[in-house]
Motif scaffolding. Structure first.
Motif, PDB file in Angstrom:
ATOM      1  N   ASN A 138       0.820  -1.207   0.000  1.00  0.00           N
ATOM      2  CA  ASN A 138       0.000   0.000   0.000  1.00  0.00           C
ATOM      3  C   ASN A 138       0.858   1.264   0.000  1.00  0.00           C
ATOM      4  O   ASN A 138       2.039   1.221   0.349  1.00  0.00           O
ATOM      5  CB  ASN A 138      -0.920  -0.013   1.227  1.00  0.00           C
ATOM      6  N   SER A 142       2.414  -0.297   4.355  1.00  0.00           N
ATOM      7  CA  SER A 142       1.887  -1.564   4.869  1.00  0.00           C
ATOM      8  C   SER A 142       1.724  -2.533   3.711  1.00  0.00           C
ATOM      9  O   SER A 142       1.627  -2.130   2.555  1.00  0.00           O
ATOM     10  CB  SER A 142       0.546  -1.338   5.570  1.00  0.00           C
ATOM     11  N   TYR A 143       1.703  -3.833   4.029  1.00  0.00           N
ATOM     12  CA  TYR A 143       1.608  -4.803   2.939  1.00  0.00           C
ATOM     13  C   TYR A 143       0.822  -6.041   3.354  1.00  0.00           C
ATOM     14  O   TYR A 143       0.591  -6.283   4.546  1.00  0.00           O
ATOM     15  CB  TYR A 143       2.987  -5.193   2.420  1.00  0.00           C
ATOM     16  N   SER A 144       0.405  -6.779   2.348  1.00  0.00           N
ATOM     17  CA  SER A 144      -0.375  -7.996   2.563  1.00  0.00           C
ATOM     18  C   SER A 144       0.145  -9.094   1.660  1.00  0.00           C
ATOM     19  O   SER A 144       0.664  -8.834   0.571  1.00  0.00           O
ATOM     20  CB  SER A 144      -1.859  -7.748   2.250  1.00  0.00           C
ATOM     21  N   SER A 146      -1.017 -13.211   0.244  1.00  0.00           N
ATOM     22  CA  SER A 146      -2.137 -14.142   0.155  1.00  0.00           C
ATOM     23  C   SER A 146      -1.699 -15.405  -0.566  1.00  0.00           C
ATOM     24  O   SER A 146      -0.790 -15.374  -1.404  1.00  0.00           O
ATOM     25  CB  SER A 146      -3.298 -13.503  -0.614  1.00  0.00           C
ATOM     26  N   GLU A 164      -1.994  -9.783   6.745  1.00  0.00           N
ATOM     27  CA  GLU A 164      -1.794  -8.346   6.682  1.00  0.00           C
ATOM     28  C   GLU A 164      -0.715  -7.905   7.668  1.00  0.00           C
ATOM     29  O   GLU A 164      -0.699  -8.353   8.825  1.00  0.00           O
ATOM     30  CB  GLU A 164      -3.102  -7.613   7.002  1.00  0.00           C
ATOM     31  N   ASP A 166       0.408  -4.427   9.018  1.00  0.00           N
ATOM     32  CA  ASP A 166       0.066  -3.009   8.995  1.00  0.00           C
ATOM     33  C   ASP A 166       1.205  -2.106   9.432  1.00  0.00           C
ATOM     34  O   ASP A 166       1.207  -0.918   9.119  1.00  0.00           O
ATOM     35  CB  ASP A 166      -1.183  -2.732   9.825  1.00  0.00           C
TER      36      ASP A 166
END
Length: 242
Positions: A138, A142-144, A146, A164, A166
Motif C-alpha cells: 500500500n 503496509s503490505y499484505s 495471500s 496483513e 500493517d
C-alpha cells in the motif's frame, strides 16, 4: 512480587529471533520452491522491499519475467504470460499469475484485493494444481500477502489465506512461495516466513540469486521504493539472458 509482572525483554527478543529466518538458508534448503514473493522493509526503515522469483516448472518452458520463449509448447499460456508486477495509484501488486490483473481491475473499481482474490482459485495445472500467491504493498508502506490453494483431493475446493502487516518492521520481511517438495508438488504450508533484510538492493539481489538452485532458477525481480520520495531502485536477474 512487583517484578513478576515486568516483561522479560531479553526473553521476548530471544523468542523473536528464533522466529526470524535466514532467506539464503531457506532458499538453499529447497531446490524447487516454485515461485516466491518477498515483501518487507530496509534496515533504515526508509524503503519498501519487493522481490519476486521464478523457478523452472514441469512441462512449461522456462519463462522470463515478462515473456515466454516458445508459446507453442505451453500447456496453458495464462500460467506463463502475465504481468507479475503492476502499479496502480500508488499500490504495488505482485503475483505469480494473471490474478495481478484481477486485483488491479478491482482496485480501479474501488474494491479490495480480498474481493478480487475471492473470485480466483489455485492454478489448473494438473496434477500439481499450483497455489496462487499474491502480494500488495500500500502507499503507506503496509503490505499484505495471500495464498490460494487446493483443499480437497478431487480439486473442487479452495483454501484462501490472507496475511496483513500493517506496521512493517525495519530490517524484516515476509516470504511466501508456491510449493513444497513432493510428487505431486504440495502447496506451501503455514504462515509466510519472517526473514531478515539487511543489505542494499544490489547485495540483497545477489544474495537471493546465488541462493536459488542453479539448475531450476529462471528470473528474479527486486525493487526498493523510498517511502518519502517514491524513488525506485530496481534489479533484475535472468538466467536465460546471462
Amino acid at each position: 512480587a512487583a517484578d513478576r509482572h515486568v516483561p522479560d525483554r531479553n526473553r521476548s527478543n530471544s523468542i523473536m529471533s528464533k522466529n526470524v529466518f535466514d532467506i539464503s538458508q531457506e532458499l538453499m534448503s529447497n531446490a524447487y520452491p516454485g515461485r516466491g514473493i518477498i515483501l518487507g522493509r530496509t534496515p533504515d526503515n526508509k524503503k519498501n522491499v519487493i522481490a519476486y522469483f521464478i523457478m523452472a516448472a514441469g512441462e512449461q518452458p522456462q519463462p522470463r519475467v515478462h515473456e515466454a520463449f516458445d508459446p507453442s509448447k505451453m500447456v496453458d499460456p495464462s500460467l506463463i504470460i502475465y504481468h507479475p508486477v503492476r502499479l496502480y495509484n500508488g499500490t504495488l501488486v505482485v503475483t505469480n499469475g494473471d490474478q495481478t490483473d484481477t486485483i488491479v481491475d478491482y482496485l480501479k473499481q474501488g474494491k479490495s484485493y480480498f474481493e478480487a482474490l475471492r473470485t480466483r482459485e489455485f492454478e489448473p495445472d494438473a496434477p500439481n494444481y499450483t497455489s496462487r500467491i499474491s502480494g500488495v504493498v500500500n502507499p503507506d508502506g503496509s503490505y499484505s500477502l495471500s495464498i490460494l490453494k487446493n483443499f480437497t483431493s478431487d480439486r473442487t475446493a479452495n483454501k484462501r489465506f490472507f496475511y496483513e502487516y500493517d506496521k512493517p518492521v525495519a530490517g524484516l520481511g515476509h516470504f511466501i512461495h508456491t510449493i513444497m517438495d513432493g510428487d505431486p508438488l504440495p502447496p506451501f504450508r503455514g504462515e509466510p516466513k519472517c526473514i531478515r533484510i539487511e543489505l542494499p538492493i544490489r547485495e540483497f539481489t545477489n544474495l537471493l540469486w546465488n541462493s536459488l538452485n542453479e539448475q531450476n532458477k529462471v528470473s528474479l525481480f527486486v525493487r526498493y521504493v523510498d517511502l518519502e520520495t517514491g524513488e525506485v531502485e530496481q534489479e533484475i536477474r535472468n538466467k536465460n539472458a546471462e
